[in-house]
Design a protein around this motif. Structure first.
Motif: not given
Ligand code: ASP
Ligand code: MG
Length: 468
Positions: A156-177, A198-205
């Motif tokens: 939900f935040n920066s480009y270089l030190n992303g902080l995950p939206l855990l539950d949204e991500t978990a839903a994607n994991v269930k669907e895709r992985i 913003d739907g842009k490529t980012a990284v987790l630090g």
């Protein structure tokens, strides 16, 4: 019976040679047996730094194609060495990536380098290693699929030190992985990369592939499955002290999330500082293992099982490249907002604060920061209206080091601080400042840099940490 799922993260040196790739197979066979497997590669050693330096070259309008060729050639050479079949397909993919990277770098030349470009460029190391690992595994007869990290990990935040939206991500994991795993397919997800709000490529630090592994594990854990994370690195695990200060430092076999987080925050460069948070939320054990000692039982297991039998002090670590700034003056006494002003200044200058202490007389506040931030921090304090006034004195000491003593057992055990202080006192080491978090998980001390090594040893001895 519950299904077992294992998320394995491979650090950069685990993919740097033919030999290393063969060890990857061993890891999968030995530690993934009977489990559903998700594999998270980092970029091959040195690649992320190389990408960052290319981005900087482009930003200063210098030629980057030499560097880019080296990077591409290194991956193609690896492919020729490790792949029997499938090499051509991988090379085609690499050429597509080369094109994308070259276009991004050319735009940086024209438009300058911002965080969005940098994140996009930084992530290519994992795109390359991910594709290579996928080809390698399919070459070796595994059913494997490469899943784009951007389709799964959302932040939900920066480009270089992303902080995950855990539950949204978990839903994607269930669907895709998860469905792929259920079919017996091994899933490769490149580390480090994510997508921001913003739907842009980012990284987790930096070091973010550890975080990728635990974020995915969070998504994989449910009532029907047990999940474990293995972080393959080139060390045995977390140690009771920095080995460069204390040669008798010993491997910590079991440690709680709280303690390990404390060590990760506090400069043990071994772990991404936030990576234990998703694991802790769902009590997922995290193992740190030495990739080069595949058959060894020595490793660090991070979990909440150990809380109960916690030893008082678990580890002591020292950091040398720090500076201490003290602002002092009667004008600060009983004036609300003073600390906030100081922290705001540091925040605006992007200075990370490692330790804070304030005397109860309230006439001074001490900050410890990275040495490299010292000048800009001091300049900014002097420029400010309040702290720059004649009412306030600013002292700067750049010859200090920090010692942090970590252990959950300190919580309900009186006298630990006294033992720490007298251990230092007996060796003639002066304590310049001291702070304890109210979680009572750590005590942090500032000592003269020349005493740092001796201080670490003194505390390591006092709590008999080399004895296990
Ligand atoms: N490749 C990234 C870095 O070097 C992420 C990682 O290695 O975990 O920081
Ligand atoms: Mg790396």
């Amino acid at each position: 019976m519950k299904v077992s799922r294992v998320v394995m993260k491979f650090g950069g040196s685990c993919l740097k040679s033919v030999n290393a790739f063969n060890e990857v197979l061993k890891a999968i066979r030995k530690y993934g047996k009977g489990s559903q497997l998700v594999l998270v590669p980092s970029a091959i050693s040195g690649v992320t730094d190389q990408l960052i330096s290319m981005a900087k070259l482009a930003a200063s309008k210098k030629e980057f194609s030499g560097e880019l060729n080296l990077l591409v050639e290194r991956h193609i050479r690896m492919a020729r060495e490790v792949l029997r079949r499938g090499g051509e397909m991988f090379i085609e993919k690499v050429e597509v990536m080369r094109g994308k990277l070259a276009r991004a770098l050319s735009r940086v030349m024209l438009e300058g380098l911002d965080d969005s470009f940098l994140a996009f460029i930084e992530g290519f190391g994992e795109r390359l290693s991910g594709a290579l690992l996928e080809s390698f595994l399919s070459d070796n007869g595994f059913r494997v699929e490469l899943v784009d990290a951007e389709d799964v990990i959302v932040t939900f935040n920066s480009y270089l030190n992303g902080l995950p939206l855990l539950d949204e991500t978990a839903a994607n994991v269930k669907e895709r992985i998860a469905p792929l795993l259920e079919e017996g397919v091994h899933v490769v997800v490149p580390g480090f990369i994510c997508k921001n709000a913003d739907g842009k490529t980012a990284v987790l630090g930096r070091g973010g592939s550890d975080f990728t592994a635990t974020i995915l594990a969070y998504g994989l854990k449910d009532e029907r499955s047990d999940v474990k994370v293995i972080l393959w690195k080139d060390v045995d695990g977390l140690l009771t002290a920095n080995p460069e200060y204390e040669e008798r430092a010993r491997l910590i076999r079991d440690i709680s999330y709280a303690e390990a987080k404390e060590l990760a925050f506090f400069g043990a460069k071994l772990l991404h500082p936030l990576c234990l948070i998703p694991a802790e939320k769902k009590s997922i054990p995290v193992e740190i293992r030495n990739f080069w000692k595949m058959d060894s039982d020595e490793c660090t297991v991070i979990s909440n099982v150990v809380e109960a039998k916690a030893s008082v002090v678990k580890a002591v670590s020292g950091i040398d490249k720090v500076a201490m700034i003290t602002v002092e003056g009667e004008a600060m006494v009983s004036r609300p907002g003073t600390a906030a002003k100081l922290f705001t200044i540091m925040g605006e200058e992007n200075v990370n604060i490692k330790m804070i202490s304030q005397s109860s007389s309230e006439n001074n506040i001490t900050l410890v920061i990275d040495l490299m931030d010292k000048d800009k921090a001091v300049e900014a304090i002097k420029r400010s209206n309040f702290f720059g006034s004649r009412w306030i004195k600013i002292h700067v000491e750049d010859d200090v080091g920090l010692v942090s003593v970590v252990g959950v057992g300190m919580k309900n055990t009186p006298g630990i601080a006294a033992r720490v202080c007298s251990a230092l006192g007996r060796r003639g080491i002066n304590i310049r400042a001291i702070a304890q978090g109210s979680s009572e998980l750590n005590i942090t001390l500032v000592v003269s840099r020349k005493d740092l090594k001796e201080a670490v040893k003194a505390i390591h001895d006092e709590f008999k940490l080399s004895e296990g």
